[in-house]
Scaffold this motif. Sequence first.
Motif, PDB file in Angstrom:
ATOM      1  N   ALA A  13       0.659  -0.618  -0.179  1.00 17.63           N
ATOM      2  CA  ALA A  13       0.183  -0.031  -0.145  1.00 17.63           C
ATOM      3  C   ALA A  13       1.098   1.318  -0.195  1.00 17.63           C
ATOM      4  CB  ALA A  13      -0.716  -0.162   1.390  1.00 17.63           C
ATOM      5  N   ASP A  14       0.397   2.463  -0.397  1.00 13.57           N
ATOM      6  CA  ASP A  14       1.158   3.500  -0.184  1.00 13.57           C
ATOM      7  C   ASP A  14       0.131   4.689  -0.533  1.00 13.57           C
ATOM      8  OD1 ASP A  14       1.063   3.193  -3.786  1.00 13.57           O
ATOM      9  OD2 ASP A  14       0.259   4.707  -3.611  1.00 13.57           O
ATOM     10  N   ILE A  15       0.306   6.063   0.526  1.00 19.04           N
ATOM     11  CA  ILE A  15      -0.250   6.570   0.806  1.00 19.04           C
ATOM     12  C   ILE A  15       0.851   7.929   0.450  1.00 19.04           C
ATOM     13  CG2 ILE A  15       0.139   6.612   2.626  1.00 19.04           C
ATOM     14  CD1 ILE A  15      -2.087   7.899   4.008  1.00 19.04           C
ATOM     15  N   SER A  63      -6.407  12.539   1.757  1.00 18.88           N
ATOM     16  CA  SER A  63      -4.115  11.715   1.241  1.00 18.88           C
ATOM     17  C   SER A  63      -5.074  10.225   0.048  1.00 18.88           C
ATOM     18  CB  SER A  63      -4.086  10.831   2.427  1.00 18.88           C
ATOM     19  OG  SER A  63      -3.658  11.580   3.260  1.00 18.88           O
ATOM     20  N   ARG A  64      -4.687  10.419  -0.729  1.00 18.00           N
ATOM     21  CA  ARG A  64      -4.280   9.451  -2.131  1.00 18.00           C
ATOM     22  C   ARG A  64      -4.401   8.027  -1.661  1.00 18.00           C
ATOM     23  NH1 ARG A  64      -1.433  12.283  -6.632  1.00 18.00           N
ATOM     24  NH2 ARG A  64      -2.192  10.155  -7.836  1.00 18.00           N
ATOM     25  N   THR A  65      -5.163   7.381  -1.743  1.00 18.27           N
ATOM     26  CA  THR A  65      -4.179   5.606  -1.232  1.00 18.27           C
ATOM     27  C   THR A  65      -4.396   5.140  -2.712  1.00 18.27           C
ATOM     28  OG1 THR A  65      -6.107   4.489  -0.205  1.00 18.27           O
ATOM     29  CG2 THR A  65      -4.563   6.470   0.927  1.00 18.27           C
ATOM     30  N   ASP A  66      -3.423   3.538  -2.317  1.00 23.06           N
ATOM     31  CA  ASP A  66      -3.098   2.865  -3.350  1.00 23.06           C
ATOM     32  C   ASP A  66      -3.303   1.222  -2.830  1.00 23.06           C
ATOM     33  OD1 ASP A  66      -2.470   2.124  -6.596  1.00 23.06           O
ATOM     34  OD2 ASP A  66      -3.984   1.747  -5.972  1.00 23.06           O
ATOM     35  N   TYR A  67      -3.532   0.227  -2.734  1.00 24.88           N
ATOM     36  CA  TYR A  67      -3.193  -1.249  -2.843  1.00 24.88           C
ATOM     37  C   TYR A  67      -3.084  -2.155  -3.907  1.00 24.88           C
ATOM     38  CZ  TYR A  67      -6.080   1.230   1.277  1.00 24.88           C
ATOM     39  OH  TYR A  67      -6.018   1.934   2.512  1.00 24.88           O
ATOM     40  N   VAL A  68      -1.938  -3.279  -3.349  1.00 24.14           N
ATOM     41  CA  VAL A  68      -2.039  -3.896  -4.297  1.00 24.14           C
ATOM     42  C   VAL A  68      -3.308  -5.013  -3.927  1.00 24.14           C
ATOM     43  CG1 VAL A  68      -1.118  -6.140  -2.253  1.00 24.14           C
ATOM     44  CG2 VAL A  68      -0.754  -6.242  -4.562  1.00 24.14           C
ATOM     45  N   SER A  69      -4.058  -5.826  -4.727  1.00 21.27           N
ATOM     46  CA  SER A  69      -4.846  -6.379  -5.386  1.00 21.27           C
ATOM     47  C   SER A  69      -5.426  -6.881  -4.503  1.00 21.27           C
ATOM     48  CB  SER A  69      -5.569  -6.825  -6.490  1.00 21.27           C
ATOM     49  OG  SER A  69      -5.189  -7.882  -6.982  1.00 21.27           O
ATOM     50  N   SER A  70      -4.176  -8.102  -3.483  1.00 17.14           N
ATOM     51  CA  SER A  70      -4.144  -8.961  -2.972  1.00 17.14           C
ATOM     52  C   SER A  70      -4.798  -8.760  -1.302  1.00 17.14           C
ATOM     53  CB  SER A  70      -3.730  -9.694  -2.804  1.00 17.14           C
ATOM     54  OG  SER A  70      -2.494  -8.973  -2.351  1.00 17.14           O
ATOM     55  N   VAL A  71      -4.825  -7.068  -0.904  1.00 17.04           N
ATOM     56  CA  VAL A  71      -5.387  -6.408   0.376  1.00 17.04           C
ATOM     57  C   VAL A  71      -6.122  -5.610   0.399  1.00 17.04           C
ATOM     58  CG1 VAL A  71      -3.310  -6.934   0.613  1.00 17.04           C
ATOM     59  CG2 VAL A  71      -3.574  -5.098   0.040  1.00 17.04           C
ATOM     60  N   LYS A  72      -7.169  -5.333  -0.925  1.00 15.06           N
ATOM     61  CA  LYS A  72      -8.383  -4.451  -1.425  1.00 15.06           C
ATOM     62  C   LYS A  72      -9.327  -4.744  -0.090  1.00 15.06           C
ATOM     63  CE  LYS A  72      -6.885  -1.841  -5.315  1.00 15.06           C
ATOM     64  NZ  LYS A  72      -6.951  -1.994  -6.789  1.00 15.06           N
ATOM     65  N   GLY A  73      -9.962  -4.222  -0.056  1.00 18.04           N
ATOM     66  CA  GLY A  73     -10.928  -4.371   1.025  1.00 18.04           C
ATOM     67  C   GLY A  73     -10.833  -3.914   2.788  1.00 18.04           C
ATOM     68  N   PHE A  86      -6.998  -4.148   3.869  1.00 20.72           N
ATOM     69  CA  PHE A  86      -6.223  -3.038   4.492  1.00 20.72           C
ATOM     70  C   PHE A  86      -6.290  -1.941   3.554  1.00 20.72           C
ATOM     71  CE2 PHE A  86      -2.240  -6.481   4.264  1.00 20.72           C
ATOM     72  CZ  PHE A  86      -2.755  -7.075   4.794  1.00 20.72           C
ATOM     73  N   THR A  87      -6.270  -0.907   5.524  1.00 18.80           N
ATOM     74  CA  THR A  87      -6.312   0.768   5.419  1.00 18.80           C
ATOM     75  C   THR A  87      -4.772   1.397   6.326  1.00 18.80           C
ATOM     76  OG1 THR A  87      -8.142   0.343   5.502  1.00 18.80           O
ATOM     77  CG2 THR A  87      -7.435   2.357   5.932  1.00 18.80           C
ATOM     78  N   ILE A  88      -4.513   2.093   5.065  1.00 20.61           N
ATOM     79  CA  ILE A  88      -2.957   2.530   5.638  1.00 20.61           C
ATOM     80  C   ILE A  88      -3.754   4.266   5.231  1.00 20.61           C
ATOM     81  CG2 ILE A  88      -3.041   3.058   2.785  1.00 20.61           C
ATOM     82  CD1 ILE A  88       0.130   3.494   3.642  1.00 20.61           C
ATOM     83  N   SER A  89      -3.428   4.683   6.399  1.00 21.72           N
ATOM     84  CA  SER A  89      -3.500   6.154   7.017  1.00 21.72           C
ATOM     85  C   SER A  89      -2.322   6.569   7.060  1.00 21.72           C
ATOM     86  CB  SER A  89      -3.967   5.820   7.722  1.00 21.72           C
ATOM     87  OG  SER A  89      -4.157   5.213   8.933  1.00 21.72           O
ATOM     88  N   ARG A  90      -1.905   7.584   7.633  1.00 18.57           N
ATOM     89  CA  ARG A  90      -1.042   8.469   8.237  1.00 18.57           C
ATOM     90  C   ARG A  90      -1.577   9.808   9.275  1.00 18.57           C
ATOM     91  NH1 ARG A  90       2.069  10.546   3.057  1.00 18.57           N
ATOM     92  NH2 ARG A  90       3.496  11.719   4.849  1.00 18.57           N
ATOM     93  N   ASP A  91      -0.445  10.152  10.131  1.00 23.94           N
ATOM     94  CA  ASP A  91      -0.921  11.657  11.065  1.00 23.94           C
ATOM     95  C   ASP A  91       0.680  12.758  10.500  1.00 23.94           C
ATOM     96  OD1 ASP A  91      -0.813  13.176  13.067  1.00 23.94           O
ATOM     97  OD2 ASP A  91      -1.677  11.861  13.780  1.00 23.94           O
ATOM     98  N   ASP A  92       0.613  13.366   9.676  1.00 22.65           N
ATOM     99  CA  ASP A  92       1.841  14.223   9.938  1.00 22.65           C
ATOM    100  C   ASP A  92       2.052  14.798  10.736  1.00 22.65           C
ATOM    101  OD1 ASP A  92       0.256  14.736   5.703  1.00 22.65           O
ATOM    102  OD2 ASP A  92       1.717  13.034   6.841  1.00 22.65           O
ATOM    103  N   ALA A  93       1.612  15.366  11.716  1.00 24.29           N
ATOM    104  CA  ALA A  93       1.814  15.780  11.993  1.00 24.29           C
ATOM    105  C   ALA A  93       2.641  15.089  13.566  1.00 24.29           C
ATOM    106  CB  ALA A  93       0.831  16.374  13.527  1.00 24.29           C
TER     107      ALA A  93
END
Length: 117
Positions: free
Chosen positions: A51-53, A61-71, A73-80
């Motif tokens: 995954a990337d974000i 944020s824009r995210t993308d996942y490999v097909s095998s984990v879509k639905g 896995f969830t990627i997220s970030r806290d920039d602060a």
Amino acid sequence: QARLVESGGGLVQPGGSLTLSCAASGFSLDFSHYPMYWFRQAPGKERELVADIRSSSVGESRTDYVSSVKGRFTISRDDAKKMVYLQMSDLKPEDSAMYYCRALQLWGQGTQVTVSS
């Protein structure tokens, strides 16, 4: 000196959940400038982008996942906090791997995820 440190891995039963964390430090620019990635590598297999974000100044944020984990896995970030997370649910034995966080060409040391009954 920039550094990435992953945590949160462990042993979980199939169907279970885990949340991985990646703590970043020492980056020269505002952390939000950096696309962040989660990779994984199982024994005998090539390292795989999971995954990337990318932060956005105009919305989520824009995210993308490999097909095998879509639905699952969830990627997220806290920039602060300079943190990136990977929430993993409905885990399967094939998700077992060492999971790595990456920014630019910098890698963390990895955290092991094992899915087994």
